[in-house]
Design a protein around this motif. Structure first.
Motif, PDB file in Angstrom:
ATOM      1  N   ILE A  45       0.840  -1.205   0.000  1.00 10.49           N
ATOM      2  CA  ILE A  45       0.000   0.000   0.000  1.00 10.49           C
ATOM      3  C   ILE A  45       0.876   1.255   0.000  1.00 10.49           C
ATOM      4  O   ILE A  45       0.670   2.185  -0.790  1.00 10.49           O
ATOM      5  CB  ILE A  45      -0.944   0.002   1.222  1.00 10.49           C
ATOM      6  N   LEU A 127      -5.925   5.827  -1.764  1.00 11.24           N
ATOM      7  CA  LEU A 127      -6.155   4.713  -0.853  1.00 11.24           C
ATOM      8  C   LEU A 127      -7.642   4.453  -0.750  1.00 11.24           C
ATOM      9  O   LEU A 127      -8.399   5.350  -0.418  1.00 11.24           O
ATOM     10  CB  LEU A 127      -5.591   5.038   0.533  1.00 11.24           C
ATOM     11  N   SER A 131      -7.665  -0.408   1.906  1.00  8.23           N
ATOM     12  CA  SER A 131      -6.262  -0.134   2.243  1.00  8.23           C
ATOM     13  C   SER A 131      -6.174   0.600   3.573  1.00  8.23           C
ATOM     14  O   SER A 131      -5.297   0.317   4.394  1.00  8.23           O
ATOM     15  CB  SER A 131      -5.608   0.741   1.174  1.00  8.23           C
TER      16      SER A 131
END
Ligand code: HEC
Ligand code: HEC
Length: 325
Positions: A45, A127, A131
């Motif tokens: 991520i 994101l 995430s």
């Protein structure tokens, strides 16, 4: 040639000429190692969303390389690397890595990072909720302690010794903090509600709750915590004995969070205070030192700013180290 076409041709020529004007060369392609001490998913991520500006590995889109976009990109990268460089991850000690992640997560939650204009053009960097929850869950595992991790008995004994017999005998002489909170010596009689020892290496912590806190835990009323709740967190240097057992060494500090939704409305409903060392020196250079506390506790704001939760345990289990008054 038609007039419109002519203008277009001039603009095109200017645009092409502009392409010879480039920002100073930045190192773009030194591969950045996977972040160690961090789950693969978290690493992925951060790599996707943050590494472009916060590491020496940059995946530029074609339009990032065009003047004038490349100037903006270059300045983001230069400033971004200065603020935080994941390529230096290995140089950080574990507690610093954890603190960095907390800080970075704050920036994500507050919407400051990744930079909005960048995320708009680079959808990969955005994101999604999943995430964010992956990051949050991970941070929760490094911060929140399992309530049944018990304090080794030796530690509890030493803890009492350290607090009780060192220099300070008259607690009324301990100075209040600059945000006007008086020291609360009574926490020594409270119940230990949790311990943690991994978050910072070399220190062990015990978290105590006053009666209202303990009752709230028993009744599962901890979000929000009721007014009158006080949580105390104590930290000691960790000492490893010759036989390998771990006990508490020098006293580092005690911190309090005092719940009063009205009185402390400006500081998220909590009064924040910390005293350091055996001479219990109030922490903070100004009355709003508590902003530092709040910013680090912010990732758990949905948990009433408290990390140590849920503590839904059989209340008697908390009793083991509770000194009788
Ligand atoms: C487009 C480039 C870019 C991306 C992508 C980006 N950042 Fe940043 N970041 C910056 C710049 C530039 C700064 C320094 C200036 C500032 O503070 O706004 C910065 C600063 C920071 C800081 C330090 C802020 C401070 O006040 O000290 C943190 C923490 C941070 N970024 C985290 C992240 C995280 C986490 C991500 C990924 C989710 C991310 N950034 C993605 C450009 C970026
Ligand atoms: C670097 C981040 C950080 C800062 C800054 C910080 N805390 Fe915390 N605090 C934590 C974490 C993480 C925990 C969870 C317990 C643990 O792992 O030690 C915690 C726990 C606590 C607890 C026990 C209740 C709970 O939330 O679990 C109190 C009380 C507390 N902090 C008070 C303070 C005060 C007062 C300040 C400011 C003077 C402060 N903290 C600043 C990270 C921080």
């Amino acid at each position: 040639m038609k007039k419109g076409l002519k203008i277009f041709a001039i603009l095109l020529a200017a645009f092409i000429a502009l392409q010879f004007w480039k920002p100073e060369e930045i190192e773009y392609s030194i591969p950045t190692k996977d972040l160690h001490n961090v789950p693969a998913e978290v690493n992925t991520i951060l790599r996707n969303s943050c590494f472009d500006c916060h590491s020496s590995t940059v995946n530029l889109a074609w339009f990032d390389k065009i003047t004038p976009a490349n100037f903006i990109v270059a300045s983001h990268i230069t400033d971004g690397r200065k603020a935080l460089n994941f390529s230096d991850w290995d140089k950080l000690e574990k507690p610093k890595q954890n603190a960095t992640l907390f800080y970075a997560f704050n920036k994500i939650l507050s919407g400051e990072m990744p930079i909005k204009s960048y995320a708009a053009l680079h959808p990969n960097a955005k994101l999604d909720d999943r995430s964010i929850s992956v990051l949050k869950n991970y941070l929760t595992t490094i911060a929140v302690r399992k309530p049944n991790q018990e304090v080794p008995p030796a530690a509890a004994k030493d803890v009492e010794k350290v607090i009780l017999n060192k220099k300070i005998t008259d607690y009324s002489k301990v100075k209040p903090t600059l945000n006007n909170i008086s020291y609360i010596p009574d926490f020594r009689n409270w119940k230990a509600v949790s311990t943690s020892d991994r978050f910072d290496n070399g220190s062990m912590r015990i978290i105590y709750g006053n009666e209202i806190a303990v009752k709230a835990i028993a009744e599962h009323q901890t979000n929000p915590w009721p007014d009158g709740t006080i949580l105390a967190k104590t930290a000691w240097k960790q000492k490893t004995e010759v036989d390998g057992t771990i006990s508490a060494g020098a006293f580092i500090q005690v911190e309090f969070m005092i719940k009063d939704a009205k009185k402390y409305e400006a500081t998220k409903g909590w009064g924040w205070a910390r005293w350091k060392g055996n001479d219990l020196k109030p922490y903070g250079d100004s009355a709003n030192f508590d902003q530092e506390c709040i910013s680090c506790h912010n990732p758990v704001k949905n948990n009433d700013y408290v990390f140590t939760a849920p503590l839904h345990l059989d209340i008697n289990k908390f009793n083991i180290y509770n000194k009788t008054k």
